[in-house]
Design an enzyme around this catalytic site. Structure first.
Site, mmCIF file in Angstrom:
data_model
loop_
_atom_site.group_PDB
_atom_site.id
_atom_site.type_symbol
_atom_site.label_atom_id
_atom_site.label_comp_id
_atom_site.label_asym_id
_atom_site.label_seq_id
_atom_site.Cartn_x
_atom_site.Cartn_y
_atom_site.Cartn_z
ATOM 1 C CD GLU A 137 -1.714 4.830 3.240
ATOM 2 O OE1 GLU A 137 -2.795 5.436 3.313
ATOM 3 O OE2 GLU A 137 -1.568 3.786 2.546
ATOM 4 C CG HIS A 197 -1.970 -1.029 1.218
ATOM 5 N ND1 HIS A 197 -3.082 -0.963 2.018
ATOM 6 C CD2 HIS A 197 -2.105 -2.180 0.503
ATOM 7 C CE1 HIS A 197 -3.859 -2.006 1.810
ATOM 8 N NE2 HIS A 197 -3.282 -2.767 0.890
#
Length: 161
Positions: free
Chosen positions: A60, A58
């Site tokens: 982040e 992902h």
């Protein structure tokens, strides 16, 4: 620190730009993130689940990994993350483990759910008893597993994190 102060919106726009650009290039979903320290971008991350075949890739998490590598530390307490969408449970956990001092986000988790990225089931699963989860969990060999924990506690040169 840079001579010119950049406002928060500048960093958020970079996260948003990454979300669309990398999605259009086929890396994964429309998610981007930047990590900033002292008004300078330390790392850029984007969702690359599809291209890497890694369900943890992902935006982040990608940005956190890159920032930690660039700074040579697991502790990002002096950094801020700007992410195009409110973090999912996994990313939120990574943000806490990295000790980021602040999170700015664009879209909400409800916005993400509306386009097919609904993580509400994970929050519901956490509340259930282990044996009642969709993926059952059962403890196995706890006495043997505890040996490594006991060894950790005895180490004189351990570095807590």
């Amino acid at each position: 620190m840079k001579d010119t102060y950049l406002p928060d919106e500048t960093f958020m726009r970079e996260a948003i730009r990454l979300s669309r650009e990398k999605m259009e290039q086929g890396y994964g979903g429309p998610f981007g993130a930047v990590i900033v320290r002292q008004n300078e971008i330390i790392a850029r991350g984007f969702n690359n689940v599809l291209s890497s075949h890694d369900p943890t890739a992902h935006a982040e998490v990608d940005a956190i990994r890159k920032a930690a590598l660039a700074l040579g530390t697991h502790d990002l307490a002096d950094c801020t993350i700007y992410t195009s969408c409110e973090p999912c449970p996994m990313c939120l956990g990574a943000i806490y483990w990295a000790r980021l001092k602040k999170v700015y986000f664009g879209n909400t988790h409800s916005d993400a759910a509306e386009i097919g990225f609904d993580d509400s089931f994970i929050y519901q699963e956490i509340e259930k008893e282990r044996s009642q989860r969709c993926i059952p969990m059962q403890q196995l060999l706890p006495d043997e597993a505890k040996v490594a924990f006991e060894a950790w506690m005895q180490r004189e040169n351990k570095q807590p994190y």
